[in-house]
Design a protein around this motif. Structure first.
Motif, PDB file in Angstrom:
ATOM      1  N   SER A  14       0.995  -0.611   0.238  1.00 15.37           N
ATOM      2  CA  SER A  14       0.018  -0.199   0.182  1.00 15.37           C
ATOM      3  C   SER A  14       0.511   1.680  -0.400  1.00 15.37           C
ATOM      4  O   SER A  14       2.159   1.327   0.604  1.00 15.37           O
ATOM      5  CB  SER A  14      -1.514  -0.391   1.204  1.00 15.37           C
ATOM      6  N   PRO A  15       0.394   2.555  -0.875  1.00 11.04           N
ATOM      7  CA  PRO A  15       0.976   3.696  -0.894  1.00 11.04           C
ATOM      8  C   PRO A  15       1.774   4.304   0.839  1.00 11.04           C
ATOM      9  O   PRO A  15       1.021   3.957   1.830  1.00 11.04           O
ATOM     10  CB  PRO A  15       0.560   4.291  -1.667  1.00 11.04           C
ATOM     11  N   TYR A  16       2.927   4.071   0.764  1.00 13.17           N
ATOM     12  CA  TYR A  16       3.369   5.034   2.079  1.00 13.17           C
ATOM     13  C   TYR A  16       4.126   6.512   1.965  1.00 13.17           C
ATOM     14  O   TYR A  16       4.257   6.877   0.759  1.00 13.17           O
ATOM     15  CB  TYR A  16       4.532   4.265   2.190  1.00 13.17           C
ATOM     16  N   TYR A  17       4.034   7.080   2.726  1.00 14.99           N
ATOM     17  CA  TYR A  17       4.287   8.518   3.808  1.00 14.99           C
ATOM     18  C   TYR A  17       2.990   9.299   3.135  1.00 14.99           C
ATOM     19  O   TYR A  17       2.474   9.844   3.692  1.00 14.99           O
ATOM     20  CB  TYR A  17       5.816   8.749   2.677  1.00 14.99           C
ATOM     21  N   ASN A  18       2.495   9.334   1.997  1.00 20.85           N
ATOM     22  CA  ASN A  18       1.266   9.619   1.287  1.00 20.85           C
ATOM     23  C   ASN A  18       0.310   9.704   2.015  1.00 20.85           C
ATOM     24  O   ASN A  18      -0.681  10.878   2.364  1.00 20.85           O
ATOM     25  CB  ASN A  18       1.044   9.096  -0.093  1.00 20.85           C
ATOM     26  N   LYS A  19       0.375   9.206   2.922  1.00 22.46           N
ATOM     27  CA  LYS A  19      -1.378   8.722   3.900  1.00 22.46           C
ATOM     28  C   LYS A  19      -2.613   8.964   2.917  1.00 22.46           C
ATOM     29  O   LYS A  19      -3.366   9.196   3.673  1.00 22.46           O
ATOM     30  CB  LYS A  19      -0.885   9.673   5.045  1.00 22.46           C
ATOM     31  N   PRO A  20      -2.544   8.161   1.942  1.00 26.19           N
ATOM     32  CA  PRO A  20      -4.254   8.888   1.583  1.00 26.19           C
ATOM     33  C   PRO A  20      -5.351   7.925   1.706  1.00 26.19           C
ATOM     34  O   PRO A  20      -4.889   7.200   2.624  1.00 26.19           O
ATOM     35  CB  PRO A  20      -3.975   7.535   0.223  1.00 26.19           C
ATOM     36  N   THR A  21      -6.779   8.088   1.654  1.00 23.67           N
ATOM     37  CA  THR A  21      -7.934   7.814   2.383  1.00 23.67           C
ATOM     38  C   THR A  21      -8.076   6.401   1.357  1.00 23.67           C
ATOM     39  O   THR A  21      -7.515   6.293   1.091  1.00 23.67           O
ATOM     40  CB  THR A  21      -8.898   8.654   2.210  1.00 23.67           C
ATOM     41  N   GLN A  22      -9.115   5.724   2.233  1.00 27.46           N
ATOM     42  CA  GLN A  22      -9.091   4.566   1.951  1.00 27.46           C
ATOM     43  C   GLN A  22      -9.507   4.390  -0.154  1.00 27.46           C
ATOM     44  O   GLN A  22      -9.604   3.677  -0.218  1.00 27.46           O
ATOM     45  CB  GLN A  22     -10.464   3.959   2.763  1.00 27.46           C
ATOM     46  N   GLU A  23     -10.312   5.848   0.064  1.00 26.66           N
ATOM     47  CA  GLU A  23     -10.945   5.208  -1.470  1.00 26.66           C
ATOM     48  C   GLU A  23      -9.728   5.448  -2.376  1.00 26.66           C
ATOM     49  O   GLU A  23      -9.301   5.040  -3.476  1.00 26.66           O
ATOM     50  CB  GLU A  23     -11.851   7.135  -1.771  1.00 26.66           C
ATOM     51  N   GLY A  24      -8.160   6.459  -1.951  1.00 33.14           N
ATOM     52  CA  GLY A  24      -7.434   6.914  -2.790  1.00 33.14           C
ATOM     53  C   GLY A  24      -6.458   5.221  -2.595  1.00 33.14           C
ATOM     54  O   GLY A  24      -5.978   5.071  -3.915  1.00 33.14           O
ATOM     55  N   ILE A  25      -6.805   4.537  -1.349  1.00 32.87           N
ATOM     56  CA  ILE A  25      -6.089   3.399  -1.571  1.00 32.87           C
ATOM     57  C   ILE A  25      -6.462   2.191  -2.608  1.00 32.87           C
ATOM     58  O   ILE A  25      -5.576   1.441  -3.560  1.00 32.87           O
ATOM     59  CB  ILE A  25      -5.983   2.644   0.045  1.00 32.87           C
ATOM     60  N   TYR A  26      -8.378   2.460  -2.440  1.00 36.32           N
ATOM     61  CA  TYR A  26      -8.689   1.424  -3.812  1.00 36.32           C
ATOM     62  C   TYR A  26      -8.394   2.139  -5.139  1.00 36.32           C
ATOM     63  O   TYR A  26      -8.171   0.890  -5.811  1.00 36.32           O
ATOM     64  CB  TYR A  26     -10.306   1.976  -3.096  1.00 36.32           C
ATOM     65  N   GLN A  27      -7.839   3.034  -5.901  1.00 36.23           N
ATOM     66  CA  GLN A  27      -8.264   3.789  -7.034  1.00 36.23           C
ATOM     67  C   GLN A  27      -6.985   2.882  -7.285  1.00 36.23           C
ATOM     68  O   GLN A  27      -6.132   2.664  -8.817  1.00 36.23           O
ATOM     69  CB  GLN A  27      -8.413   5.473  -6.964  1.00 36.23           C
ATOM     70  N   HIS A  28      -5.495   3.425  -6.314  1.00 35.32           N
ATOM     71  CA  HIS A  28      -4.476   2.913  -6.653  1.00 35.32           C
ATOM     72  C   HIS A  28      -4.118   1.536  -6.759  1.00 35.32           C
ATOM     73  O   HIS A  28      -3.711   0.978  -7.776  1.00 35.32           O
ATOM     74  CB  HIS A  28      -3.490   3.668  -5.124  1.00 35.32           C
ATOM     75  N   PHE A  29      -4.847   0.512  -6.415  1.00 41.94           N
ATOM     76  CA  PHE A  29      -4.926  -1.001  -6.086  1.00 41.94           C
ATOM     77  C   PHE A  29      -6.129  -1.133  -7.776  1.00 41.94           C
ATOM     78  O   PHE A  29      -5.434  -2.036  -8.426  1.00 41.94           O
ATOM     79  CB  PHE A  29      -4.734  -2.053  -4.810  1.00 41.94           C
ATOM     80  N   LYS A  30      -6.756  -0.310  -7.666  1.00 38.68           N
ATOM     81  CA  LYS A  30      -7.827  -0.729  -9.376  1.00 38.68           C
ATOM     82  C   LYS A  30      -6.486  -0.348  -9.915  1.00 38.68           C
ATOM     83  O   LYS A  30      -6.766  -1.261 -11.550  1.00 38.68           O
ATOM     84  CB  LYS A  30      -8.322   0.788  -9.055  1.00 38.68           C
ATOM     85  N   ALA A  31      -5.934   1.080 -10.350  1.00 35.39           N
ATOM     86  CA  ALA A  31      -5.365   0.982 -11.453  1.00 35.39           C
ATOM     87  C   ALA A  31      -3.866  -0.028 -11.847  1.00 35.39           C
ATOM     88  O   ALA A  31      -3.950  -0.129 -12.866  1.00 35.39           O
ATOM     89  CB  ALA A  31      -4.801   2.397 -10.970  1.00 35.39           C
ATOM     90  N   ILE A  32      -3.842  -0.759 -10.309  1.00 33.16           N
ATOM     91  CA  ILE A  32      -2.438  -1.666 -10.920  1.00 33.16           C
ATOM     92  C   ILE A  32      -3.203  -3.118 -11.650  1.00 33.16           C
ATOM     93  O   ILE A  32      -2.486  -3.546 -11.836  1.00 33.16           O
ATOM     94  CB  ILE A  32      -2.021  -1.783  -9.532  1.00 33.16           C
ATOM     95  N   ALA A  33      -4.554  -3.317 -11.039  1.00 33.65           N
ATOM     96  CA  ALA A  33      -4.987  -4.735 -10.909  1.00 33.65           C
ATOM     97  C   ALA A  33      -5.331  -4.033 -12.930  1.00 33.65           C
ATOM     98  O   ALA A  33      -5.642  -5.521 -13.440  1.00 33.65           O
ATOM     99  CB  ALA A  33      -6.727  -4.373 -10.336  1.00 33.65           C
ATOM    100  N   GLU A  34      -5.733  -2.977 -12.907  1.00 31.99           N
ATOM    101  CA  GLU A  34      -6.001  -3.432 -14.629  1.00 31.99           C
ATOM    102  C   GLU A  34      -4.860  -3.268 -15.723  1.00 31.99           C
ATOM    103  O   GLU A  34      -4.821  -3.305 -16.520  1.00 31.99           O
ATOM    104  CB  GLU A  34      -6.689  -0.944 -14.567  1.00 31.99           C
ATOM    105  N   VAL A  35      -3.609  -2.949 -15.016  1.00 29.10           N
ATOM    106  CA  VAL A  35      -2.628  -3.028 -16.087  1.00 29.10           C
ATOM    107  C   VAL A  35      -1.741  -4.366 -15.757  1.00 29.10           C
ATOM    108  O   VAL A  35      -1.125  -5.409 -16.664  1.00 29.10           O
ATOM    109  CB  VAL A  35      -1.566  -2.065 -16.039  1.00 29.10           C
ATOM    110  N   SER A  36      -1.808  -5.289 -14.387  1.00 32.44           N
ATOM    111  CA  SER A  36      -1.456  -5.966 -14.326  1.00 32.44           C
ATOM    112  C   SER A  36      -1.298  -7.735 -14.858  1.00 32.44           C
ATOM    113  O   SER A  36      -1.863  -7.710 -15.323  1.00 32.44           O
ATOM    114  CB  SER A  36      -0.828  -6.893 -12.985  1.00 32.44           C
ATOM    115  N   PRO A  37       0.149  -7.852 -15.195  1.00 33.58           N
ATOM    116  CA  PRO A  37       0.282  -9.235 -15.993  1.00 33.58           C
ATOM    117  C   PRO A  37       0.257 -10.423 -15.183  1.00 33.58           C
ATOM    118  O   PRO A  37      -0.024 -11.632 -15.817  1.00 33.58           O
ATOM    119  CB  PRO A  37       1.646  -8.968 -17.221  1.00 33.58           C
ATOM    120  N   LEU A  38      -0.078 -10.232 -13.772  1.00 32.08           N
ATOM    121  CA  LEU A  38       0.353 -11.573 -13.388  1.00 32.08           C
ATOM    122  C   LEU A  38      -1.189 -11.142 -11.734  1.00 32.08           C
ATOM    123  O   LEU A  38      -1.048  -9.990 -11.789  1.00 32.08           O
ATOM    124  CB  LEU A  38       1.513 -11.616 -12.602  1.00 32.08           C
ATOM    125  N   PRO A  39      -1.292 -12.470 -11.363  1.00 30.28           N
ATOM    126  CA  PRO A  39      -2.475 -12.007 -10.234  1.00 30.28           C
ATOM    127  C   PRO A  39      -1.431 -10.762  -8.821  1.00 30.28           C
ATOM    128  O   PRO A  39      -0.130 -11.486  -9.314  1.00 30.28           O
ATOM    129  CB  PRO A  39      -2.248 -13.581  -9.497  1.00 30.28           C
TER     130      PRO A  39
END
Length: 297
Positions: A106-131
């Motif tokens: 999970s993103p460190y230092y920035n201290k995102p909200t739960q929505e920010g964390i969700y959107q971060h991992f959403k962006a990763i999930a949409e491009v990741s070639p692996l589980p």
């Protein structure tokens, strides 16, 4: 994802006296872990001091582990950060053909909200070639990924297959196990509470001590997965002191002192981390299972 049931270990990066990467020691540690019975290896996690490795050194570490593993166990590689666009670009541009999954903190230092964390991992999930295995470690990141956010991600993205849960909070872990989708993996990221998490329905652990004492720790996890409480408890109580010792002065200073004791590598770390003190090394060196498991020296 049955290949990630049991014990994974977050490998260290061993250093020579000049603080260059010790390739030979890394090969020895990989073999020590696999021969000891661990189910998979985690490459370039935080225990690897990846924040202090150059791009070229990271490639050296990856290739060394890939070659030493020689296809024997699954490999998970750490790809994370607090710049979402940079993580996405790395996932798009890197060769992950030798790996079986991504571990993404999970993103460190920035201290995102739960929505920010969700959107971060959403962006990763949409491009990741692996589980993807999420990594929640609020003691290092400065923010906790709440169970509701993890479960939301698990339900929304089928390639997010699990979470390494390292909040050190057994109640939070129980909430995750209770509400998770059927095949979603709740993986302990805390050696000391691995046993209760597995007994409650967790999938295993990504461990630190598991690479130092792989036979004992992986046996404990397998006993727990089978519901053999007596044998699992016996090993857990044997390991409790060393599990405390290795985190007493921070990770990976403690586990590197274990490897020094075993004769597998130096105990050296890179600044801003410093090696374990002589007082801690003395406690580690006197731990009974390390006395009986000593490899060299």
């Amino acid at each position: 994802m049955s290949k990630f049931l049991g014990t994974g270990v977050a490998l260290v990066t061993p250093f020579r006296e000049d603080l260059s990467v010790d390739v030979e020691a890394l090969v020895d540690i990989v073999n020590h872990s696999i021969n000891g019975g661990v189910e998979y290896l985690v490459v370039l996690g935080t225990t690897a001091e990846s924040a202090t490795l150059s791009k070229e050194e990271k490639e050296l570490v990856k290739q060394t582990i890939i070659n030493a593993n020689a296809g024997r166990v699954p490999l998970v590689v750490g790809v994370g950060g607090n710049n979402t666009a940079e993580v996405v670009n790395e996932l798009k541009s890197s060769d992950f053909s030798a790996f079986d999954a991504i571990l993404s903190v999970s993103p460190y230092y920035n201290k995102p909200t739960q929505e920010g964390i969700y959107q971060h991992f959403k962006a990763i999930a949409e491009v990741s070639p692996l589980p993807i295995i999420l990594y929640n470690v609020p003691g290092r990141t400065g923010s906790n990924v709440l169970p509701k956010t993890i479960i939301r991600l698990a339900n929304d993205f089928k390639n997010i297959i699990g979470v390494k849960e390292a909040a050190g909070d057994i109640v939070q872990a129980m909430k995750l196990i209770k509400d998770k989708p059927k095949d979603f993996l709740i993986i302990s990221g805390d050696d000391m509470i691995t046993l209760p998490m597995v007994l409650a329905g967790g999938a295993g652990v990504i461990s630190v001590i598991g690479q130092g004492l792989p036979k004992e720790f992986s046996s404990m996890v397998r006993y727990a997965l089978r519901g053999n409480l007596d044998d699992a408890n016996h090993i857990h109580f044997q390991l409790m002191d060393i599990m405390e010792y290795i985190f007493e002065e921070g990770n990976p200073a403690g586990i590197k002192a274990v490897f020094e004791n075993l004769g597998l590598s130096t105990a050296l770390t890179r600044l801003p981390l410093v090696p374990a003190t002589d007082a801690l090394k003395e406690k580690i060196n006197g731990f009974p299972l390390l006395v009986t498991n000593k490899i060299k020296g």
